[in-house]
Write a protein that holds these residues in place. Structure first.
Motif, mmCIF file in Angstrom:
data_model
loop_
_atom_site.group_PDB
_atom_site.id
_atom_site.type_symbol
_atom_site.label_atom_id
_atom_site.label_comp_id
_atom_site.label_asym_id
_atom_site.label_seq_id
_atom_site.Cartn_x
_atom_site.Cartn_y
_atom_site.Cartn_z
ATOM 1 N N HIS A 181 2.847 -6.138 10.914
ATOM 2 C CA HIS A 181 3.283 -5.130 9.952
ATOM 3 C C HIS A 181 2.135 -4.393 9.262
ATOM 4 O O HIS A 181 2.126 -3.156 9.230
ATOM 5 C CB HIS A 181 4.217 -5.763 8.922
ATOM 6 C CG HIS A 181 5.509 -6.198 9.511
ATOM 7 N ND1 HIS A 181 6.558 -5.339 9.747
ATOM 8 C CD2 HIS A 181 5.922 -7.414 9.952
ATOM 9 C CE1 HIS A 181 7.570 -5.999 10.285
ATOM 10 N NE2 HIS A 181 7.203 -7.255 10.427
ATOM 11 N N ALA A 195 3.481 -12.559 11.108
ATOM 12 C CA ALA A 195 4.203 -11.286 11.157
ATOM 13 C C ALA A 195 3.545 -10.238 10.265
ATOM 14 O O ALA A 195 3.337 -9.090 10.667
ATOM 15 C CB ALA A 195 5.663 -11.493 10.759
ATOM 16 N N ASN A 242 12.103 -16.910 7.937
ATOM 17 C CA ASN A 242 13.460 -16.438 8.222
ATOM 18 C C ASN A 242 14.462 -16.717 7.111
ATOM 19 O O ASN A 242 15.324 -15.888 6.811
ATOM 20 C CB ASN A 242 13.962 -17.076 9.519
ATOM 21 C CG ASN A 242 13.238 -16.558 10.749
ATOM 22 O OD1 ASN A 242 12.483 -15.592 10.683
ATOM 23 N ND2 ASN A 242 13.459 -17.199 11.881
ATOM 24 N N TYR A 269 4.277 0.285 19.794
ATOM 25 C CA TYR A 269 4.757 -0.276 18.535
ATOM 26 C C TYR A 269 4.611 0.701 17.364
ATOM 27 O O TYR A 269 5.467 0.696 16.468
ATOM 28 C CB TYR A 269 4.008 -1.568 18.206
ATOM 29 C CG TYR A 269 4.315 -2.735 19.111
ATOM 30 C CD1 TYR A 269 5.367 -2.697 20.027
ATOM 31 C CD2 TYR A 269 3.549 -3.897 19.059
ATOM 32 C CE1 TYR A 269 5.633 -3.773 20.859
ATOM 33 C CE2 TYR A 269 3.812 -4.978 19.878
ATOM 34 C CZ TYR A 269 4.852 -4.904 20.779
ATOM 35 O OH TYR A 269 5.118 -5.976 21.599
ATOM 36 N N HIS A 295 14.868 -14.014 4.402
ATOM 37 C CA HIS A 295 15.165 -12.626 4.726
ATOM 38 C C HIS A 295 16.339 -12.070 3.932
ATOM 39 O O HIS A 295 16.256 -10.981 3.349
ATOM 40 C CB HIS A 295 15.429 -12.483 6.229
ATOM 41 C CG HIS A 295 14.206 -12.636 7.070
ATOM 42 N ND1 HIS A 295 14.204 -12.469 8.437
ATOM 43 C CD2 HIS A 295 12.916 -12.940 6.733
ATOM 44 C CE1 HIS A 295 12.983 -12.660 8.904
ATOM 45 N NE2 HIS A 295 12.195 -12.957 7.895
ATOM 46 N N ALA A 321 8.475 -9.806 5.657
ATOM 47 C CA ALA A 321 7.848 -10.481 6.801
ATOM 48 C C ALA A 321 7.569 -11.933 6.461
ATOM 49 O O ALA A 321 6.621 -12.527 6.949
ATOM 50 C CB ALA A 321 6.556 -9.769 7.195
ATOM 51 N N PHE A 331 12.969 -4.893 12.231
ATOM 52 C CA PHE A 331 11.782 -4.756 13.059
ATOM 53 C C PHE A 331 12.008 -5.448 14.394
ATOM 54 O O PHE A 331 11.754 -6.637 14.556
ATOM 55 C CB PHE A 331 10.568 -5.345 12.339
ATOM 56 C CG PHE A 331 9.261 -5.141 13.057
ATOM 57 C CD1 PHE A 331 8.739 -3.877 13.228
ATOM 58 C CD2 PHE A 331 8.540 -6.230 13.549
ATOM 59 C CE1 PHE A 331 7.517 -3.691 13.884
ATOM 60 C CE2 PHE A 331 7.326 -6.051 14.198
ATOM 61 C CZ PHE A 331 6.813 -4.777 14.369
ATOM 62 N N GLN A 332 12.518 -4.673 15.350
ATOM 63 C CA GLN A 332 12.686 -5.142 16.725
ATOM 64 C C GLN A 332 11.643 -4.430 17.578
ATOM 65 O O GLN A 332 11.946 -3.544 18.374
ATOM 66 C CB GLN A 332 14.109 -4.842 17.222
ATOM 67 C CG GLN A 332 15.169 -5.754 16.641
ATOM 68 C CD GLN A 332 15.163 -7.144 17.280
ATOM 69 O OE1 GLN A 332 14.334 -7.455 18.122
ATOM 70 N NE2 GLN A 332 16.091 -7.993 16.875
ATOM 71 N N ASN A 333 10.387 -4.853 17.412
ATOM 72 C CA ASN A 333 9.273 -4.132 18.033
ATOM 73 C C ASN A 333 9.315 -4.150 19.553
ATOM 74 O O ASN A 333 8.748 -3.269 20.209
ATOM 75 C CB ASN A 333 7.943 -4.712 17.557
ATOM 76 C CG ASN A 333 7.792 -6.191 17.888
ATOM 77 O OD1 ASN A 333 8.595 -7.011 17.462
ATOM 78 N ND2 ASN A 333 6.752 -6.549 18.632
ATOM 79 N N ASP A 340 11.883 -8.167 9.133
ATOM 80 C CA ASP A 340 11.529 -8.698 10.448
ATOM 81 C C ASP A 340 12.742 -9.410 11.041
ATOM 82 O O ASP A 340 13.618 -9.875 10.320
ATOM 83 C CB ASP A 340 10.352 -9.670 10.324
ATOM 84 C CG ASP A 340 9.528 -9.750 11.597
ATOM 85 O OD1 ASP A 340 10.132 -9.919 12.667
ATOM 86 O OD2 ASP A 340 8.297 -9.646 11.531
ATOM 87 N N LYS A 341 12.780 -9.458 12.387
ATOM 88 C CA LYS A 341 13.889 -10.165 13.029
ATOM 89 C C LYS A 341 13.696 -11.671 12.881
ATOM 90 O O LYS A 341 12.570 -12.129 12.731
ATOM 91 C CB LYS A 341 14.003 -9.747 14.511
ATOM 92 C CG LYS A 341 12.745 -10.047 15.358
ATOM 93 C CD LYS A 341 12.661 -11.496 15.769
ATOM 94 C CE LYS A 341 11.288 -11.909 16.153
ATOM 95 N NZ LYS A 341 11.127 -13.373 16.204
#
Length: 360
Positions: free
Chosen positions: A23, A18, A82, A314, A85, A79, A129-131, A102-103
């Motif tokens: 990023h 990520a 998970n 993006y 976060h 990033a 960050f939902q790209n 980040d998601k």
């Protein structure tokens, strides 16, 4: 991109997939942002970050070094894995720093809403960050829906499928619930977010989640059915075990349908080391991959007209973040939107476990 004297200074936590592929390059491509510090304890990744971002980049082994220098930074990007976060976003907000995460933002919707409340209390930006909202096909579909050419949408099918018969291992495929791994929370975060953006709140969720591959620990073949409050039904597929890939989108309306194959090219380009600042235009795909709009016949047998695919974008995400930080625009993806996605993911996990449909 040349650093400006008034650039907002960014601290990036994590330099794995990520951080290094998404990023860091997108921050570098954004006017008004400068990547100041990368946090990773891995010496090889520190060297990689300096090689890719230049000798002025600072590296830190621990995020605590960022909080000690909070007055020198303007934005933190999380990033890292998970499970980190929530604690890292919490620490950043308490240090007085805006945050991009980040998601998925969190493991639960309740945690996401707690973070949103903390950000509101501190008057700080908290963005997710939902790209994939800036994928080429998604941008094209939003245009089609706005133009009304499909009529009233009745069913939305979205597939994020891969063929990876051998697990890679690592935290993303871990069966430990604390890791928040598996495809439901990984690719599922994307397809659910897109469905909610397009068709609004979910009223009910049904899901099937399986562990198919020998040696795999977390779900690798998952289906989510969402009934939206407005009556649209979304059928969402995420899989690492798909030997024949289906269409990325199949959208069926009362007047016509839209079918689109293939993934947005931006991730592949970034993985190959190409950068938005090097290519003009960025995110463009060949005409052979354009989707088709029509009715009564399969696009694979000549039905429908080609629909030009808008370029993927993006870079627009971080441009919007920079504008929001300067008070010149809105947060592009809010924490409460992320919480709504997590409501669906939690309901899907319960549905798959208990074999029931879950009402929200």
């Amino acid at each position: 991109m040349t650093q400006g004297t008034n650039d907002l200074r960014v601290g990036l936590i994590g330099y794995g997939l990520a951080g290094s592929v998404f990023h860091a390059p997108l921050i570098a491509a954004t006017e008004g942002l400068t990547l100041d510090t990368v946090v990773t304890s891995n010496a090889e990744r520190q060297a990689q970050a300096r090689a890719e971002s230049g000798p002025d980049l600072r590296c830190a082994a621990d995020a605590d070094e960022l909080w000690d220098r909070a007055d020198e930074l303007d934005l933190i990007v999380v990033a890292s894995p998970n499970k980190t976060h929530v604690p890292l976003a919490t620490a950043a907000l308490k240090a007085g720093l805006p945050v991009v995460v980040d998601k998925p933002l969190a493991g639960t919707a309740a945690e996401a809403r707690d973070l949103a409340a903390l950000a509101d209390e501190r008057g700080l930006l908290l963005s997710v960050f939902q790209n994939r909202r800036w994928d080429n096909d998604f941008r094209t579909l939003r245009k089609l829906l706005a133009d009304g050419g499909l009529g009233d949408v009745q069913r939305f099918e979205s597939r994020f499928e891969r063929w990876r018969p051998q697990p890679k291992g690592g935290w993303r495929e871990s069966g430990d619930p604390e890791e928040i791994g598996g495809l439901l929370y990984d690719l599922g975060s994307h397809v659910v977010d897109q469905a909610l953006v397009l068709f609004g709140p979910a009223a009910a969720v049904y899901a099937e989640a399986d562990v198919r591959r020998p040696g795999a620990q977390a779900d690798d073949d998952t289906f989510i059915a969402v009934t939206h409050a407005n009556g649209v039904r979304s059928h969402l597929y995420v899989s690492a075990t798909t030997a024949q890939l289906g269409p990325r989108f199949r959208v069926l309306g009362s007047a016509a349908g839209y079918v689109k194959y293939g993934l947005d090219p931006q991730e592949a380009a970034l993985r190959e080391g190409r950068r938005p600042t090097d290519e003009d235009p960025w995110g463009v795909e060949p005409e052979a991959l354009w989707g088709k709009v029509g009715s009564g016949e399969s696009p694979l047998t000549g039905g429908g007209r080609p629909e030009p695919t808008l370029p993927g974008d993006y870079p627009a995400y971080y441009a919007a973040v920079a504008a929001a930080l300067r008070g010149e625009g809105d947060n592009p993806v809010t924490a409460r939107e992320a919480a709504a996605t997590l409501d669906v993911l939690e309901a899907a996990r319960r549905s798959a476990r208990e074999g029931v449909a879950v009402t929200l």
